[in-house]
Design a protein around this motif. Sequence first.
Motif, mmCIF file in Angstrom:
data_model
loop_
_atom_site.group_PDB
_atom_site.id
_atom_site.type_symbol
_atom_site.label_atom_id
_atom_site.label_comp_id
_atom_site.label_asym_id
_atom_site.label_seq_id
_atom_site.Cartn_x
_atom_site.Cartn_y
_atom_site.Cartn_z
ATOM 1 N N LEU A 1 0.784 -1.290 -0.151
ATOM 2 C CA LEU A 1 0.144 -0.072 0.131
ATOM 3 C C LEU A 1 1.045 1.317 0.129
ATOM 4 C CD1 LEU A 1 -2.584 -1.124 2.618
ATOM 5 C CD2 LEU A 1 -2.972 -0.923 0.051
ATOM 6 N N GLU B 1 1.407 3.423 2.419
ATOM 7 C CA GLU B 1 0.653 4.618 2.814
ATOM 8 C C GLU B 1 1.360 5.183 3.895
ATOM 9 O OE1 GLU B 1 -2.093 6.366 2.141
ATOM 10 O OE2 GLU B 1 -2.273 5.206 0.444
ATOM 11 N N CYS C 1 -8.566 0.937 -0.603
ATOM 12 C CA CYS C 1 -7.493 1.262 0.117
ATOM 13 C C CYS C 1 -7.875 1.303 1.600
ATOM 14 C CB CYS C 1 -6.481 2.322 -0.231
ATOM 15 S SG CYS C 1 -5.083 2.809 0.602
#
Length: 92
Positions: free
Chosen positions: A31, A33, A56
Amino acid sequence: MTDTSPPPPSAAGSLDYRVAHLAEHLASGELGELGVRLELRGDAVLLTGTVPSTQCRDDILRMAREELTGHPVHSDLLIAGTSSPDHGEDLT
């Protein structure tokens, strides 16, 4: 070969360790993130920030609930607006 998997929750020690591990996993995983913040609120964890899609967000919440089993996980994750503008920008 070194095992990089996290220890089971009972061996992980503190909630602080589990939260730090999750933050590292979010930043370095598929991801990637970096915009998600994790905050300890007593025995609970609050996730804040902006993510690119509902998928997500759902993936992050799933990971958080798995990593932090036994602790409440609260989400204040926002979905970034990705729709096209409905009018042209006026530059005058």
